[in-house]
Design a protein around this motif. Structure first.
Motif, PDB file in Angstrom:
ATOM      1  N   LEU A 130       0.888  -1.208  -0.016  1.00  0.00           N
ATOM      2  CA  LEU A 130      -0.164   0.161   0.054  1.00  0.00           C
ATOM      3  C   LEU A 130       0.826   1.094   0.032  1.00  0.00           C
ATOM      4  CD1 LEU A 130      -2.525  -0.916   2.739  1.00  0.00           C
ATOM      5  CD2 LEU A 130      -2.559  -1.439   0.241  1.00  0.00           C
ATOM      6  N   GLY A 131       0.531   2.066  -0.896  1.00  0.00           N
ATOM      7  CA  GLY A 131       1.500   3.395  -1.130  1.00  0.00           C
ATOM      8  C   GLY A 131       0.427   4.427  -0.734  1.00  0.00           C
ATOM      9  N   TYR A 132       1.171   5.998  -0.664  1.00  0.00           N
ATOM     10  CA  TYR A 132       0.365   6.807  -0.513  1.00  0.00           C
ATOM     11  C   TYR A 132       0.233   7.785  -2.016  1.00  0.00           C
ATOM     12  CZ  TYR A 132      -1.120  11.484   1.252  1.00  0.00           C
ATOM     13  OH  TYR A 132      -1.715  12.677   1.583  1.00  0.00           O
ATOM     14  N   GLY A 133      -0.901   7.977  -2.271  1.00  0.00           N
ATOM     15  CA  GLY A 133      -1.203   8.857  -3.399  1.00  0.00           C
ATOM     16  C   GLY A 133      -1.748  10.100  -3.007  1.00  0.00           C
ATOM     17  N   ALA A 134      -0.975  11.220  -2.933  1.00  0.00           N
ATOM     18  CA  ALA A 134      -1.346  12.597  -2.315  1.00  0.00           C
ATOM     19  C   ALA A 134      -1.763  13.303  -3.768  1.00  0.00           C
ATOM     20  CB  ALA A 134       0.058  13.161  -2.249  1.00  0.00           C
ATOM     21  N   TYR A 135      -2.172  14.515  -3.202  1.00  0.00           N
ATOM     22  CA  TYR A 135      -2.815  15.615  -4.347  1.00  0.00           C
ATOM     23  C   TYR A 135      -2.092  16.622  -4.240  1.00  0.00           C
ATOM     24  CZ  TYR A 135      -7.115  12.665  -5.256  1.00  0.00           C
ATOM     25  OH  TYR A 135      -7.874  11.901  -5.769  1.00  0.00           O
ATOM     26  N   ALA A 136      -1.842  17.236  -5.621  1.00  0.00           N
ATOM     27  CA  ALA A 136      -0.971  18.404  -5.412  1.00  0.00           C
ATOM     28  C   ALA A 136      -1.782  19.675  -4.745  1.00  0.00           C
ATOM     29  CB  ALA A 136      -0.708  18.777  -7.253  1.00  0.00           C
ATOM     30  N   LYS A 137      -0.556  20.508  -4.288  1.00  0.00           N
ATOM     31  CA  LYS A 137      -1.158  21.526  -3.563  1.00  0.00           C
ATOM     32  C   LYS A 137      -1.338  22.857  -4.252  1.00  0.00           C
ATOM     33  CE  LYS A 137       1.696  19.972   0.231  1.00  0.00           C
ATOM     34  NZ  LYS A 137       2.812  20.223   1.319  1.00  0.00           N
ATOM     35  N   PHE A 159       5.777   8.368  -3.098  1.00  0.00           N
ATOM     36  CA  PHE A 159       4.373   8.943  -3.227  1.00  0.00           C
ATOM     37  C   PHE A 159       4.332   9.192  -4.456  1.00  0.00           C
ATOM     38  CE2 PHE A 159       5.053  11.263   1.199  1.00  0.00           C
ATOM     39  CZ  PHE A 159       4.824   9.960   1.812  1.00  0.00           C
ATOM     40  N   THR A 160       2.900   9.346  -4.859  1.00  0.00           N
ATOM     41  CA  THR A 160       2.570   9.772  -6.138  1.00  0.00           C
ATOM     42  C   THR A 160       1.732  11.297  -5.938  1.00  0.00           C
ATOM     43  OG1 THR A 160       0.490   8.608  -6.335  1.00  0.00           O
ATOM     44  CG2 THR A 160       2.429   7.501  -7.465  1.00  0.00           C
ATOM     45  N   VAL A 161       1.571  11.920  -6.580  1.00  0.00           N
ATOM     46  CA  VAL A 161       1.006  13.197  -6.821  1.00  0.00           C
ATOM     47  C   VAL A 161      -0.204  13.280  -8.126  1.00  0.00           C
ATOM     48  CG1 VAL A 161       0.798  15.732  -6.475  1.00  0.00           C
ATOM     49  CG2 VAL A 161       2.889  14.473  -5.639  1.00  0.00           C
ATOM     50  N   SER A 162      -1.213  13.470  -7.700  1.00  0.00           N
ATOM     51  CA  SER A 162      -2.216  13.471  -8.595  1.00  0.00           C
ATOM     52  C   SER A 162      -2.932  14.760  -8.925  1.00  0.00           C
ATOM     53  CB  SER A 162      -3.656  12.597  -8.335  1.00  0.00           C
ATOM     54  OG  SER A 162      -2.819  11.084  -8.220  1.00  0.00           O
ATOM     55  N   THR A 163      -3.564  15.109  -9.960  1.00  0.00           N
ATOM     56  CA  THR A 163      -4.236  16.213 -10.189  1.00  0.00           C
ATOM     57  C   THR A 163      -5.396  16.477  -9.485  1.00  0.00           C
ATOM     58  OG1 THR A 163      -3.277  16.431 -12.363  1.00  0.00           O
ATOM     59  CG2 THR A 163      -4.854  17.745 -11.993  1.00  0.00           C
ATOM     60  N   PRO A 164      -5.577  17.408  -8.400  1.00  0.00           N
ATOM     61  CA  PRO A 164      -6.902  17.481  -7.776  1.00  0.00           C
ATOM     62  C   PRO A 164      -8.286  17.864  -8.397  1.00  0.00           C
ATOM     63  CG  PRO A 164      -5.533  19.201  -7.094  1.00  0.00           C
ATOM     64  CD  PRO A 164      -4.864  18.376  -8.245  1.00  0.00           C
ATOM     65  N   LYS A 165      -9.198  17.746  -8.058  1.00  0.00           N
ATOM     66  CA  LYS A 165     -10.551  18.377  -8.633  1.00  0.00           C
ATOM     67  C   LYS A 165     -10.442  19.929  -8.264  1.00  0.00           C
ATOM     68  CE  LYS A 165     -11.976  14.441 -10.100  1.00  0.00           C
ATOM     69  NZ  LYS A 165     -11.999  14.433 -11.715  1.00  0.00           N
ATOM     70  N   VAL A 166     -10.797  20.592  -8.879  1.00  0.00           N
ATOM     71  CA  VAL A 166     -10.710  22.176  -8.864  1.00  0.00           C
ATOM     72  C   VAL A 166     -12.381  22.566  -8.376  1.00  0.00           C
ATOM     73  CG1 VAL A 166      -8.561  22.492 -10.147  1.00  0.00           C
ATOM     74  CG2 VAL A 166     -10.736  22.555 -11.329  1.00  0.00           C
ATOM     75  N   THR A 167     -13.313  22.141  -8.478  1.00  0.00           N
ATOM     76  CA  THR A 167     -14.446  22.583  -8.338  1.00  0.00           C
ATOM     77  C   THR A 167     -15.186  21.770  -7.275  1.00  0.00           C
ATOM     78  OG1 THR A 167     -15.840  21.515 -10.086  1.00  0.00           O
ATOM     79  CG2 THR A 167     -14.796  23.472 -10.533  1.00  0.00           C
ATOM     80  N   PHE A 168     -15.898  22.248  -6.403  1.00  0.00           N
ATOM     81  CA  PHE A 168     -16.713  21.375  -5.443  1.00  0.00           C
ATOM     82  C   PHE A 168     -17.766  20.182  -6.187  1.00  0.00           C
ATOM     83  CE2 PHE A 168     -15.554  24.942  -2.580  1.00  0.00           C
ATOM     84  CZ  PHE A 168     -15.214  23.885  -1.326  1.00  0.00           C
TER      85      PHE A 168
END
Length: 370
Positions: A160-167, A251-260
């Motif tokens: 199991l790894g950590y998949g972060a989201y870009a800040k 870690f990997t970093v993903s593109t986060p959603k930008v709208t609610f």
């Protein structure tokens, strides 16, 4: 016993439950000191399933190709894309001999089901060890494959790894997305350390092909639209066959959603799979999230009424203190320390969002992936 008396004694029970979770569950990860895994240089197949992800592949696939690892292939799965995803994959394959393209056409029985496409990609992979990520993910270092796959051995077949989201600066939604990701990771890493692994994220997950076929793939939950990552881990992971990998380079970093709206839709799909977890995991998660909700609800009622407020204030501050200590250590491990400044606000906001998602999922089913 009056109404406020009942709320008071229930509040004490809720605080005790929260203490138990933060100290004995989250504490497993917060105070965990991992030993450096020895790289074994085993042959690995990196699996990426993409649907209408042409631009993300152009942007992020080079970070996979450039990994410093002696023996790996990249299996790119085109899941019936309508854009030029397939063409982008084929262009990369022409330039790199270790890339394999699997073009999946939709069939009526599995329309819109990512698990069908993933199964074909896994079958096409030449190596027994499989490392999964998404088309919109980027490893934070060139040693992602090395770090993740160093945990495989004769016993460990799931990592199991950590998949972060870009800040994103000055974005409240981004902080909420990352806080929810931090809490989720805290849960699944801590439960794994406690000997009861229950989920992982497809943005950063590894397991062996033999483990996949031993479980008959996704057949037990093939009709569930989502859950190719967490439901599979919930099915096959045990205290003996599962390892966690938390060095920053893994870690990997993903593109986060930008709208609610986009984030809400994504979380509805993710949350809908939780009802298919094993009973003990559903019970533990329900107790944790419901006790968090009741902590804030009952605290507000008791503060407004001034009912035994010195005792309530003491319990309130004690719970916040232990939360800051545990999440402070945990967030430092996962490189999310900036979230601590808004901790109470983010927690309340997340509770409201999760409650809304739960109600919406009761009313209507969330849509399938893309």
């Amino acid at each position: 016993m009056g109404f406020l008396g009942f709320i008071y004694f229930t509040f004490i029970v809720v605080v005790v439950i929260q203490f138990i979770f933060y100290v004995f569950v989250f504490g497993k990860l917060a105070f965990f000191k991992p030993q450096k895994a020895v790289s074994k240089n085993i042959a690995v197949s990196v699996i990426i399933c993409a649907k209408n992800e042409a631009e993300n592949l152009r942007r992020f696939l080079p970070s996979i190709i450039e990994q410093e690892y002696p023996d790996f292939e990249v299996v790119l799965i085109n899941d019936s894309s309508k854009d030029d995803t397939l063409e982008v994959m084929q262009d990369f394959a022409k330039a790199h001999i270790n890339i394999k393209v699997v073009d999946v056409k939709s069939i009526e029985a599995f329309w819109g089901n990512k698990k069908y496409a993933l199964t074909l990609g896994i079958k096409a992979a030449k190596n027994d060890y499989l490392l999964f990520t998404d088309a919109d993910c980027k490893p934070v270092s060139k040693y992602w494959i090395k770090e993740m796959c160093a945990h495989f051995d004769s016993e460990k077949s799931v990592v199991l790894g950590y998949g972060a989201y870009a800040k994103i600066k000055k974005s409240l939604l981004n902080k909420l997305v990352r806080f929810e990701t931090l809490i989720t990771a805290g849960n699944y890493f801590s439960f794994a350390l406690a000997g009861s692994p229950y989920m992982g994220v497809g943005r950063n997950l590894a397991y062996s092909k033999s483990e996949f076929f031993k479980a008959n793939g996704f057949i037990n939950h093939i009709k569930v639209r989502s859950g190719d990552d967490d439901l599979f881990v919930n099915q096959v992971a045990t205290s003996k066959n599962t390892a966690i990998c938390i060095p920053n380079g893994s870690f990997t970093v993903s593109t986060p959603k930008v709208t609610f709206k986009e984030w809400f839709k994504q979380k509805r799909r993710h949350v809908s799979t939780a009802k298919h977890y094993k009973l003990k995991h559903k019970a533990f998660l329900a107790i944790f999230y419901s006790s968090t909700l009741l902590f804030w609800l009952f605290a507000m009622i008791l503060f407004v009424s001034l009912y035994k407020w010195p005792l309530i204030l003491g319990l309130f501050l004690a719970r916040l203190t232990i939360q800051y200590i545990i999440l402070g250590s945990l967030s430092k491990k996962l490189n999310e320390s900036d979230l601590l400044l808004l901790l109470p606000f983010l927690e309340i906001f997340l509770i409201m969002a999760q409650l809304t998602i739960f109600i919406n999922n009761l009313i209507s089913k969330p849509s399938h992936w893309k």
